[in-house]
Each structure stands twice: as structure tokens, then as C-alpha cells.
Design an enzyme around this catalytic site. Structure first.
Site, PDB file in Angstrom:
ATOM      1  N   ASP A 255       0.838  -1.197   0.000  1.00 56.21           N
ATOM      2  CA  ASP A 255       0.000   0.000   0.000  1.00 56.21           C
ATOM      3  C   ASP A 255       0.877   1.252   0.000  1.00 56.21           C
ATOM      4  OD1 ASP A 255      -1.921   1.936   0.259  1.00 56.21           O
ATOM      5  OD2 ASP A 255      -2.442   1.453   2.346  1.00 56.21           O
ATOM      6  N   LYS A 262       1.591   7.949   0.319  1.00 50.41           N
ATOM      7  CA  LYS A 262       1.992   8.003   1.720  1.00 50.41           C
ATOM      8  C   LYS A 262       3.366   8.662   1.841  1.00 50.41           C
ATOM      9  CE  LYS A 262      -0.269   3.794   3.441  1.00 50.41           C
ATOM     10  NZ  LYS A 262      -1.136   4.477   4.425  1.00 50.41           N
ATOM     11  N   ASP A 332      -5.682   6.452  -0.711  1.00 52.67           N
ATOM     12  CA  ASP A 332      -5.038   5.685   0.357  1.00 52.67           C
ATOM     13  C   ASP A 332      -6.065   4.991   1.261  1.00 52.67           C
ATOM     14  OD1 ASP A 332      -3.003   4.633   1.860  1.00 52.67           O
ATOM     15  OD2 ASP A 332      -2.561   6.500   2.944  1.00 52.67           O
ATOM     16  N   GLU A 334      -7.915   2.607   0.569  1.00 55.70           N
ATOM     17  CA  GLU A 334      -8.169   1.598  -0.465  1.00 55.70           C
ATOM     18  C   GLU A 334      -8.705   0.280   0.070  1.00 55.70           C
ATOM     19  OE1 GLU A 334      -5.367   1.930   1.029  1.00 55.70           O
ATOM     20  OE2 GLU A 334      -4.902  -0.171   1.455  1.00 55.70           O
ATOM     21  N   ARG A 336     -11.051  -0.464   2.159  1.00 53.83           N
ATOM     22  CA  ARG A 336     -12.519  -0.598   2.149  1.00 53.83           C
ATOM     23  C   ARG A 336     -13.042  -0.800   0.734  1.00 53.83           C
ATOM     24  NH1 ARG A 336     -12.759   5.152   5.103  1.00 53.83           N
ATOM     25  NH2 ARG A 336     -10.732   4.328   5.749  1.00 53.83           N
TER      26      ARG A 336
HETATM   27  N1  BES Z   1      -3.223   0.301   5.300  1.00 57.15           N
HETATM   28  C1  BES Z   1      -3.581   1.570   5.769  1.00 57.15           C
HETATM   29  C2  BES Z   1      -3.867   1.586   7.273  1.00 57.15           C
HETATM   30  C3  BES Z   1      -2.653   1.383   8.140  1.00 57.15           C
HETATM   31  C4  BES Z   1      -1.818   2.442   8.434  1.00 57.15           C
HETATM   32  C5  BES Z   1      -2.375   0.153   8.677  1.00 57.15           C
HETATM   33  C6  BES Z   1      -0.721   2.265   9.237  1.00 57.15           C
HETATM   34  C7  BES Z   1      -1.283  -0.037   9.489  1.00 57.15           C
HETATM   35  C8  BES Z   1      -0.445   1.035   9.768  1.00 57.15           C
HETATM   36  C9  BES Z   1      -4.842   2.055   5.060  1.00 57.15           C
HETATM   37  O1  BES Z   1      -4.979   1.654   3.752  1.00 57.15           O
HETATM   38  C10 BES Z   1      -4.782   3.545   5.054  1.00 57.15           C
HETATM   39  O2  BES Z   1      -3.910   4.067   4.425  1.00 57.15           O
HETATM   40  N2  BES Z   1      -5.694   4.189   5.757  1.00 57.15           N
HETATM   41  C11 BES Z   1      -5.712   5.594   5.862  1.00 57.15           C
HETATM   42  C12 BES Z   1      -7.143   6.038   5.750  1.00 57.15           C
HETATM   43  C13 BES Z   1      -7.306   7.523   5.588  1.00 57.15           C
HETATM   44  C14 BES Z   1      -6.786   7.936   4.246  1.00 57.15           C
HETATM   45  C15 BES Z   1      -8.759   7.851   5.740  1.00 57.15           C
HETATM   46  C16 BES Z   1      -5.108   5.980   7.206  1.00 57.15           C
HETATM   47  O3  BES Z   1      -5.346   5.270   8.191  1.00 57.15           O
HETATM   48  O4  BES Z   1      -4.383   6.948   7.262  1.00 57.15           O
HETATM   49 ZN    ZN Z   2      -4.046  -0.079   3.249  1.00 56.45          ZN
HETATM   50 MN    MN Z   3      -3.994   2.943   2.403  1.00 59.11          MN
END
Ligand code: BES
Ligand code: ZN
Ligand code: MN
Length: 485
Positions: A255, A262, A332, A334, A336
Site C-alpha cells: 500500500d 503516503k 489511500d 483503499e 474498504r
Molecule cells: N493500510 C492503511 C492503514 C494502516 C496504516 C495500517 C498504518 C497499518 C499502519 C490504510 O490503507 C490507510 O492508508 N488508511 C488511511 C485512511 C485515511 C486515508 C482515511 C489511514 O489510516 O491513514
Molecule cells: Zn491499506
Molecule cells: Mn492505504
């Protein structure tokens, strides 16, 4: 690690492990020439059998040096035995010892099996890329012989041994880097489950496109690696349990965030963004490996989230398989998008009464619960309670968080049915609300946000730093409690 069972201590055993209940040192019977000295030494070192304490010393036995390990059993409950077994192995895994005997005298069969389960979990390592590892850090322990020949074939042990094999598969999938594990190779790595009687269905891009999985494919379209939807079905009930329990895992094999890229620092951690799918695969291996009397299907939504000329853009609107439209505010968010199509397809295909999804879904989950509990979101109190209970018993703990209409309206979009992110607050809950919109009427659903649990920065009694295998013990316990009792 090889586990052997014999009634006599093997001649080449260079270590012996005893489990000692809290304050049980005085009553301990040590079948050793210098047993009295060992006990006096342990007492002098203020070892008193407390959970987590390990005392190590050396004696001469039949003219050979023997390492003696006493591991604290605490109150001696099954969970305590598991961590006592793990702590003992952690101590000697790379100590120079090659063959450890386990003296079972203080433990009944169930507790002993759980002790060995901890030992087996803790002996797992992922050193395959360490070609220059210092000699002293290398694992030396190769054999564990339990001085109880009957345990070899006892169901208590063979079942837990299969669960540990499932945990090991999950850890491997999680620990491997994203150039080794991507959607196709994830499926290939799971193919060994066919030999255990697991039935496979694998969908590629074209099939998913025909089915209308625009949300999942929108995430995948920026990657050179083609996506996969993997379904693994195990029926150990001879068709008696008509509808399977459904497990659905987020399998984002890397990701980057996509166009909503990111930050660079720490991005390597996103190789484990497939931890939900990894837990589903490991659970299927555990269930099939121990021939569980249950009907379960495990579905993994496998994609890579990359920025590219073909990648989806913030603001794009995609249509999911059930016809609902989604405005992709942040590429990001993604997970869901992958899960909603995987969940809808699972419900259409298998008609489950209960659906549990697992995902490293939000960073906000780590802010809320740290690395101590995964979050549990559910539309059914009974299901949530059963999962929390299984979490306590298995050592994969869960904490429940709310869902509800007030949170749901935070993801309404002015131009589509919903958007894929809400406001800053309650980020884990709005992610759960998003998934809830894809749960069909009458289906009991739980979403487990395991973002804080799949990777550990420090060792525990049953894992080293790195992949924990979170979810396998939990789901296995849930199946034992709800489908097999
Ligand atoms: N895979 C990430 C969530 C994550 C972050 C898991 C750090 C483990 C450690 C997910 O896809 C993500 O990026 N979520 C975002 C959502 C936001 C854009 C609403 C997040 O948590 O920042
Ligand atoms: Zn993710
Ligand atoms: Mn993500």
C-alpha cells in the site's frame, strides 16, 4: 523445529525444561542427579515460578553437561502454559542448545499441549534473507522431545500443532516483502492447502470486471501486478452445515497510498497490509489441518495499491459490484474499496449467515488501541460477544467500538452514494460504516481492524519481533466455540 515424543530422555538431549508453578519450587521433583543443587540455585536467583520468569543453569548428568531450564508457569492456566512454553524456547532457541527435552511431570495433558503450542509458536523464525547472520544469533535448537510418548497422538496436541502451522503460514505471508508476495504469488503460496482438502476458486481481472467489481479494480489499476480474488472453502461436516461461516480478508500486498501517496518514512511497513488476508489463509490452514468439523469459506481480496499513469485519481467515482457508487476522495483509503466488493461477492456466492472481515484498515485504530487489542465493530451483539470471548481465550484480544447512523452519515457524498473517507475524527468507525453498507439484510457481520496487531516491534512470549500471526488463534477459537461445541 521437530517435536518428538518418547518416554526416555534421548541420549543426545543437551537441555531439559521443567515448568514450575508459582511458589512451586519447594515441591518440585527434578529427575536429575543434581536436582537439589538446581533447586537451591533457582531459589538463590529468586526464581519462584512467576509467569515469564526463566531460570537457566548447567549440571553434570551421566558425565555430560546438561542445560537445565526452569520456566515459570504462574497460576498454571492453559494460557499461562502457552506463554511459559514460549518463554522457555525463547531463552534457548539460539543458545547453542540443539536438542531440548521437556519434562511433563507437573502438567496434565491439556496444559502440556498448550505449553508445547507456545513453544512451537515461539520457535518460528524468518531468517531466509539473512545470509550473513552472526553465528551466535543463529538458531541452534532443532529438536524438542517431550517425555510423554502418549501425547504424540493426543487430539489436544495434534489440533494445536495444526493451529501453529496455520499461524506460521500467516506469519510467512506477512513477513515476506512485496516483491515476493503479490496477488498471484499469494495464491500460489496458499495452494498447499488443496492437499488438505481445501477447495479453491480464483478470479482474475477479467472475471472480476465481468462481475462489476469496480471498487476493487479501481485500486488495482495502478499496479503492474494483476489482482486476484481467492476463495478457499473447507467443509468438515459432510455437507451437514449448509451455509459456511465466511471470513474475508484485506490483502493489499503493498500500500503506497496510490496517488494520495503516503510519506516515505515507514512506508516499507505497508508490505504487511495484507495481514487480514494472511490471517484468513492461516485460519483455513489451521481448520483443514486439524480437520475441523465446520464449514468455513475464506476469501482474500488481493491487490497492490500503486501510483501510476493508469492509477485512479482522487475524485474518481467507481461502481461497486452491488451497484453502489463511491467517490474516491483519498486513494489511500483503499482497503474498504477492496473489501466491499470481496464482501458482496462472498455473500452472493456463499450465502453465509455470519461474515467476519479482517483488515489492517486504519492507522486511527493504532491511535485508539495501540498494539494491545484489535478493534471489533459489529451489527450483532451476540457475535461481538462471542468474538471477544474467543479473543480472551486464544490470546488474540479484541475491543469493541460502536457503529451507528450518526457515524454513517459522515460518509455521504454530494455526487455519489458515498465517499471513501469521512472527516478526521472517528476514522476507524467511519471505515467500518463504509463496510456496513455492503452487508446484506439478515447477515451477522463483524469487522476486525487489526492494523495494530499484525506486526510487533518487540518480542512476546509467543512471537519474536515481526509478524505475529494475529487472527488465526482467534478465528480458530471462534470456530471451536460456535461451530464445533
Ligand atoms: N493500510 C492503511 C492503514 C494502516 C496504516 C495500517 C498504518 C497499518 C499502519 C490504510 O490503507 C490507510 O492508508 N488508511 C488511511 C485512511 C485515511 C486515508 C482515511 C489511514 O489510516 O491513514
Ligand atoms: Zn491499506
Ligand atoms: Mn492505504
Amino acid at each position: 523445529m521437530n517435536f518428538n515424543f518418547a518416554n526416555e530422555r534421548p541420549a543426545d538431549a543437551d537441555a531439559i525444561i521443567f515448568a514450575v508453578p508459582k511458589n512451586g519450587l519447594a515441591d518440585l521433583q527434578l529427575d536429575l542427579e543434581q536436582g537439589g543443587t538446581v533447586k537451591a540455585g533457582a531459589k538463590a536467583a529468586r526464581f519462584d515460578g512467576k509467569l515469564g520468569e526463566v531460570f537457566e543453569t548447567f549440571v553434570t548428568e551421566s558425565d555430560k553437561i546438561l542445560r537445565v531450564v526452569l520456566t515459570g508457569l504462574g497460576k498454571g492456566k492453559a494460557k499461562d502454559a502457552e506463554s511459559a512454553g514460549g518463554s522457555a524456547i525463547a531463552k534457548i532457541l539460539a543458545s547453542g542448545a540443539k536438542h531440548a527435552a521437556v519434562d511433563p511431570s507437573s502438567l496434565d495433558e491439556k496444559i502440556l499441549a498448550r505449553f508445547l503450542f507456545g513453544a512451537k509458536l515461539r520457535s518460528w523464525r524468518h531468517d531466509k534473507y539473512r545470509t550473513k547472520m552472526p553465528e551466535k544469533q543463529k538458531v541452534t535448537l532443532q529438536n524438542i522431545t517431550v517425555l510423554d510418548a502418549d501425547l504424540a497422538t493426543s487430539k489436544a496436541w495434534t489440533d494445536l500443532s495444526a493451529v501453529a502451522d496455520g499461524v506460521a503460514l500467516t506469519r510467512e505471508l506477512v513477513a515476506e516483502p512485496a516483491n515476493a508476495i503479490y496477488p498471484e504469488s499469494f495464491v500460489a503460496r496458499c495452494e498447499e492447502l488443496k492437499e488438505l482438502g481445501v477447495e479453491f476458486t480464483v478470479l482474475g481481472w477479467d472475471e472480476m470486471e465481468k462481475l462489476g467489481m469496480g471498487a476493487l479494480l479501481g485500486v488495482s489499476q495502478g499496479s503492474e501486478r494483476p489482482p486476484r480474488l481467492l476463495a478457499m472453502r473447507w467443509d468438515g461436516t459432510n455437507g451437514e452445515q449448509k451455509t459456511p461461516l465466511a471470513l474475508v480478508g484485506k490483502g493489499v500486498t503493498f500500500d503506497t497510498g496510490g496517488i494520495s501517496l503516503k510519506p516515505g518514512a515507514g512506508m516499507e511497513e505497508m508490505k504487511w497490509d495484507m495481514g487480514g488476508a494472511g490471517a484468513v489463509a492461516g485460519t483455513m490452514k489451521a481448520l483443514a489441518g486439524r480437520k475441523a468439523k465446520a464449514h468455513v469459506v475464506g476469501v482474500c481480496g488481493l491487490v497492490e495499491n500503486m501510483p501510476d499513469g493508469k492509477a485512479q485519481r482522487p475524485g474518481d467515482v467507481v461502481t461497486s459490484m452491488n451497484g453502489q457508487t463511491i467517490e474516491v476522495i483519498n486513494t489511500d483509503a483503499e482497503g474498504r474499496l477492496v473489501l466491499c466488493d470481496a464482501m458482496h461477492w462472498t455473500q452472493e456466492t456463499f450465502k453465509p449467515d455470519v461474515l467476519i472481515d479482517l483488515a489492517t484498515l486504519t492507522g486511527a485504530m493504532i491511535i485508539a488501541l495501540g498494539n494491545e487489542h484489535a478493534g471489533c465493530f459489529s451489527n450483532d451483539d451476540g457475535l461481538a460477544e462471542n468474538l471477544l470471548e474467543a479473543g480472551k481465550d486464544s490470546g488474540d484480544p479484541l475491543w469493541r467500538l460502536p457503529v451507528g447512523p450518526a457515524y454513517d452519515k459522515l460518509i455521504n457524498s454530494p455526487i455519489a452514494d458515498m465517499k471513501n473517507v469521512g472527516p478526521r475524527g472517528a476514522g476507524s468507525i467511519t471505515a467500518a460504516q463504509f463496510l456496513k453498507r455492503f452487508v446484506q439484510d439478515g447477515v451477522k457481520w463483524a469487522h476486525l481492524d487489526i492494523a495494530g496487531m499484525v506486526w510487533a516491534d518487540k518480542p512476546s512470549p509467543v512471537w519474536d519481533k515481526g509478524a505475529t500471526g494475529y487472527g488465526v488463534r482467534l478465528l480458530n477459537q471462534y470456530v471451536v466455540d460456535q461451530l464445533e461445541s
